[in-house]
Design a protein around this motif. Structure first.
Motif, PDB file in Angstrom:
ATOM      1  N   PHE A  11       0.788  -1.094  -0.134  1.00 47.55           N
ATOM      2  CA  PHE A  11       0.154  -0.423   0.307  1.00 47.55           C
ATOM      3  C   PHE A  11       0.704   0.808   0.892  1.00 47.55           C
ATOM      4  CE2 PHE A  11       1.000  -1.204   4.613  1.00 47.55           C
ATOM      5  CZ  PHE A  11       1.253   0.293   5.055  1.00 47.55           C
ATOM      6  N   CYS A  12       0.201   2.140  -0.623  1.00 46.23           N
ATOM      7  CA  CYS A  12       0.646   3.816  -0.072  1.00 46.23           C
ATOM      8  C   CYS A  12       0.309   4.627   0.406  1.00 46.23           C
ATOM      9  CB  CYS A  12       1.265   3.921  -2.262  1.00 46.23           C
ATOM     10  SG  CYS A  12       1.881   3.327  -3.250  1.00 46.23           S
ATOM     11  N   VAL A  13       0.635   5.198   0.769  1.00 50.62           N
ATOM     12  CA  VAL A  13       0.678   6.663   2.224  1.00 50.62           C
ATOM     13  C   VAL A  13       0.440   7.748   0.984  1.00 50.62           C
ATOM     14  CG1 VAL A  13       0.353   7.641   4.691  1.00 50.62           C
ATOM     15  CG2 VAL A  13       0.576   4.662   4.153  1.00 50.62           C
ATOM     16  N   GLN A  14      -0.263   8.587   1.210  1.00 52.11           N
ATOM     17  CA  GLN A  14       0.559   9.680   0.801  1.00 52.11           C
ATOM     18  C   GLN A  14       0.380  11.120   2.295  1.00 52.11           C
ATOM     19  OE1 GLN A  14       0.231  10.276  -2.675  1.00 52.11           O
ATOM     20  NE2 GLN A  14      -0.394   8.711  -2.485  1.00 52.11           N
ATOM     21  N   PRO A  15       1.343  12.037   1.737  1.00 54.38           N
ATOM     22  CA  PRO A  15       1.760  12.635   2.693  1.00 54.38           C
ATOM     23  C   PRO A  15       0.580  13.291   3.382  1.00 54.38           C
ATOM     24  CG  PRO A  15       3.893  13.043   0.825  1.00 54.38           C
ATOM     25  CD  PRO A  15       2.317  11.964   0.351  1.00 54.38           C
ATOM     26  N   GLY A  16       0.841  13.464   5.335  1.00 49.18           N
ATOM     27  CA  GLY A  16      -0.649  13.576   5.414  1.00 49.18           C
ATOM     28  C   GLY A  16      -1.576  13.135   5.796  1.00 49.18           C
ATOM     29  N   GLU A  17      -2.045  11.742   5.363  1.00 48.47           N
ATOM     30  CA  GLU A  17      -2.603  10.754   5.494  1.00 48.47           C
ATOM     31  C   GLU A  17      -2.770   9.966   6.511  1.00 48.47           C
ATOM     32  OE1 GLU A  17      -4.711   7.909   2.228  1.00 48.47           O
ATOM     33  OE2 GLU A  17      -2.802   8.434   1.868  1.00 48.47           O
ATOM     34  N   THR A  18      -4.306  10.487   7.263  1.00 47.95           N
ATOM     35  CA  THR A  18      -4.240   8.973   7.929  1.00 47.95           C
ATOM     36  C   THR A  18      -4.552   8.213   7.362  1.00 47.95           C
ATOM     37  OG1 THR A  18      -4.697  10.828  10.118  1.00 47.95           O
ATOM     38  CG2 THR A  18      -5.170   9.318  10.369  1.00 47.95           C
ATOM     39  N   ILE A  19      -4.246   6.764   7.744  1.00 49.25           N
ATOM     40  CA  ILE A  19      -4.506   5.588   8.149  1.00 49.25           C
ATOM     41  C   ILE A  19      -4.369   4.533   8.810  1.00 49.25           C
ATOM     42  CG2 ILE A  19      -3.448   3.191   6.667  1.00 49.25           C
ATOM     43  CD1 ILE A  19      -4.377   5.612   4.482  1.00 49.25           C
ATOM     44  N   GLY A  20      -6.161   4.101   8.427  1.00 49.78           N
ATOM     45  CA  GLY A  20      -6.491   3.164  10.337  1.00 49.78           C
ATOM     46  C   GLY A  20      -6.181   1.719   9.535  1.00 49.78           C
ATOM     47  N   ILE A  21      -5.697   0.827  10.880  1.00 52.82           N
ATOM     48  CA  ILE A  21      -5.033  -0.121  10.555  1.00 52.82           C
ATOM     49  C   ILE A  21      -5.652  -1.177  12.076  1.00 52.82           C
ATOM     50  CG2 ILE A  21      -3.198  -1.472  10.517  1.00 52.82           C
ATOM     51  CD1 ILE A  21      -1.298   1.094   9.256  1.00 52.82           C
ATOM     52  N   ILE A  22      -6.863  -1.977  10.918  1.00 51.64           N
ATOM     53  CA  ILE A  22      -7.603  -2.459  12.567  1.00 51.64           C
ATOM     54  C   ILE A  22      -7.569  -3.864  12.077  1.00 51.64           C
ATOM     55  CG2 ILE A  22      -9.591  -2.529  10.817  1.00 51.64           C
ATOM     56  CD1 ILE A  22     -11.152  -1.988  13.471  1.00 51.64           C
ATOM     57  N   GLY A  23      -7.362  -4.543  12.562  1.00 56.40           N
ATOM     58  CA  GLY A  23      -7.163  -6.315  12.746  1.00 56.40           C
ATOM     59  C   GLY A  23      -7.793  -6.860  14.010  1.00 56.40           C
ATOM     60  N   SER A  24      -7.567  -7.849  14.287  1.00 56.91           N
ATOM     61  CA  SER A  24      -7.557  -9.250  15.148  1.00 56.91           C
ATOM     62  C   SER A  24      -6.610  -9.159  16.025  1.00 56.91           C
ATOM     63  CB  SER A  24      -8.298 -10.173  15.068  1.00 56.91           C
ATOM     64  OG  SER A  24      -7.088 -10.641  14.475  1.00 56.91           O
ATOM     65  N   THR A  25      -6.228  -9.608  17.554  1.00 58.20           N
ATOM     66  CA  THR A  25      -5.378  -9.341  18.429  1.00 58.20           C
ATOM     67  C   THR A  25      -4.060 -10.804  17.124  1.00 58.20           C
ATOM     68  OG1 THR A  25      -5.970  -8.694  20.110  1.00 58.20           O
ATOM     69  CG2 THR A  25      -3.837 -10.364  19.973  1.00 58.20           C
ATOM     70  N   GLY A  26      -3.088 -10.691  17.705  1.00 61.50           N
ATOM     71  CA  GLY A  26      -2.181 -10.878  16.442  1.00 61.50           C
ATOM     72  C   GLY A  26      -2.014 -11.077  14.977  1.00 61.50           C
ATOM     73  N   SER A  27      -2.474  -9.960  14.218  1.00 64.31           N
ATOM     74  CA  SER A  27      -3.302 -10.426  12.819  1.00 64.31           C
ATOM     75  C   SER A  27      -1.765  -9.552  12.151  1.00 64.31           C
ATOM     76  CB  SER A  27      -4.611  -9.272  12.795  1.00 64.31           C
ATOM     77  OG  SER A  27      -3.990  -8.823  13.405  1.00 64.31           O
ATOM     78  N   GLY A  28      -0.889  -8.933  13.419  1.00 63.43           N
ATOM     79  CA  GLY A  28       0.351  -8.221  12.321  1.00 63.43           C
ATOM     80  C   GLY A  28       0.137  -6.406  12.226  1.00 63.43           C
ATOM     81  N   LYS A  29      -1.244  -6.112  12.720  1.00 64.06           N
ATOM     82  CA  LYS A  29      -0.630  -4.514  12.627  1.00 64.06           C
ATOM     83  C   LYS A  29       0.075  -4.206  13.192  1.00 64.06           C
ATOM     84  CE  LYS A  29      -4.202  -4.256  15.332  1.00 64.06           C
ATOM     85  NZ  LYS A  29      -4.714  -5.845  15.742  1.00 64.06           N
ATOM     86  N   SER A  30       0.887  -3.799  14.354  1.00 65.54           N
ATOM     87  CA  SER A  30       2.240  -3.325  15.322  1.00 65.54           C
ATOM     88  C   SER A  30       3.094  -4.100  14.717  1.00 65.54           C
ATOM     89  CB  SER A  30       2.199  -3.604  16.657  1.00 65.54           C
ATOM     90  OG  SER A  30       1.618  -3.857  17.525  1.00 65.54           O
ATOM     91  N   THR A  31       3.384  -5.059  14.428  1.00 64.99           N
ATOM     92  CA  THR A  31       4.291  -5.749  12.967  1.00 64.99           C
ATOM     93  C   THR A  31       4.852  -4.909  11.951  1.00 64.99           C
ATOM     94  OG1 THR A  31       4.839  -7.990  13.797  1.00 64.99           O
ATOM     95  CG2 THR A  31       5.662  -8.050  11.540  1.00 64.99           C
ATOM     96  N   LEU A  32       3.317  -4.956  11.670  1.00 69.10           N
ATOM     97  CA  LEU A  32       3.588  -3.775   9.951  1.00 69.10           C
ATOM     98  C   LEU A  32       4.421  -2.259   9.932  1.00 69.10           C
ATOM     99  CD1 LEU A  32       2.698  -3.669   7.246  1.00 69.10           C
ATOM    100  CD2 LEU A  32       0.324  -2.807   8.129  1.00 69.10           C
ATOM    101  N   VAL A  33       4.188  -1.952  11.707  1.00 68.82           N
ATOM    102  CA  VAL A  33       3.464  -0.349  11.448  1.00 68.82           C
ATOM    103  C   VAL A  33       5.464  -0.469  12.260  1.00 68.82           C
ATOM    104  CG1 VAL A  33       1.750   0.623  12.044  1.00 68.82           C
ATOM    105  CG2 VAL A  33       3.362  -0.312  13.721  1.00 68.82           C
ATOM    106  N   ASN A  34       6.323  -1.185  13.061  1.00 66.32           N
ATOM    107  CA  ASN A  34       7.541  -1.718  13.308  1.00 66.32           C
ATOM    108  C   ASN A  34       8.592  -1.613  12.482  1.00 66.32           C
ATOM    109  OD1 ASN A  34       7.113  -1.054  15.893  1.00 66.32           O
ATOM    110  ND2 ASN A  34       6.445  -2.732  16.352  1.00 66.32           N
ATOM    111  N   LEU A  35       8.088  -1.680  11.302  1.00 65.24           N
ATOM    112  CA  LEU A  35       9.133  -2.036   9.536  1.00 65.24           C
ATOM    113  C   LEU A  35       9.573  -0.541   8.936  1.00 65.24           C
ATOM    114  CD1 LEU A  35       7.467  -4.637   7.514  1.00 65.24           C
ATOM    115  CD2 LEU A  35       9.241  -4.986   9.120  1.00 65.24           C
TER     116      LEU A  35
END
Length: 196
Positions: A11-35
């Motif tokens: 996925f691509c995020v434009q400057p100034g954009e707010t992206i919501g990331i939702i999912g169940s526990t253990g789905s990889g949300k934190s792993t994704l943003v920790n990259l």
């Protein structure tokens, strides 16, 4: 681990954009943003900021451009002002108070005996969970980041306070790219886009 935590994510995020990331526990949300700040490196593919692979960026410069607010707020022994200044040592008192106002922390800070000079115990033991989370957010805002990662940072807030905090962020951070992680749809519904 034998299995990949994430695969086939693009996925691509434009400057100034707010992206919501939702999912169940253990789905990889934190792993994704920790990259993004390179707490982990991707084993395949790449993560880019302004078209530059984060692996090719100077780590200090990269992390200077990013602020992370984790679910568990990290505070230390010292005054509220000292805790806020930890975000950026050269920040003025005005900048710190403005950040606290955006994070809806100023109101409870001013109700303490010594305001911004109130002494916090180790880990902020003399504050509620929601107060700690709002102070951690204010400290991140003091940094003036290009990218703000909010990892389930409203988990200890009631619905009314959460709405006020998210509304303040929306009004004041129009040039900041925000990655907003939550398990609750109410938290991410104001995002420009939502990743599931």
């Amino acid at each position: 681990a034998g299995n990949e935590a994430l695969s086939h994510v693009s996925f691509c995020v434009q400057p100034g954009e707010t992206i919501g990331i939702i999912g169940s526990t253990g789905s990889g949300k934190s792993t994704l943003v920790n990259l993004v700040p390179r707490f982990y490196d991707a084993t395949r593919g790449k993560v880019c900021i302004d078209g530059i692979d984060v692996k090719k960026m100077d780590e200090k410069e990269l992390r200077r451009a990013i602020a992370v607010v984790p679910q568990k707020a990290l505070l230390f022994y010292g005054t509220i002002l000292e805790n806020l200044r930890w975000g950026r040592k050269e920040a003025t008192e005005t900048e710190m108070k403005q950040a606290a106002e955006i994070a809806c922390a100023d109101s409870f800070i001013m109700q303490t005996e010594n305001g911004y000079d109130t002494l916090l115990g180790q880990g902020g033991v003399n504050l509620s969970g929601g107060q700690k989370q709002r102070l951690a957010l204010a400290r991140a805002l003091v940094r003036n980041p290009k990218v703000l990662i909010l990892d389930d940072f409203t988990s200890a807030l009631d619905a009314e306070t959460e709405a006020a905090v998210l509304s303040g962020l929306r009004r004041h951070l129009q040039k900041v790219t925000v990655l907003l992680i939550s398990q609750r749809i109410s938290t991410v519904r104001r995002a420009d886009r939502i990743l599931c």
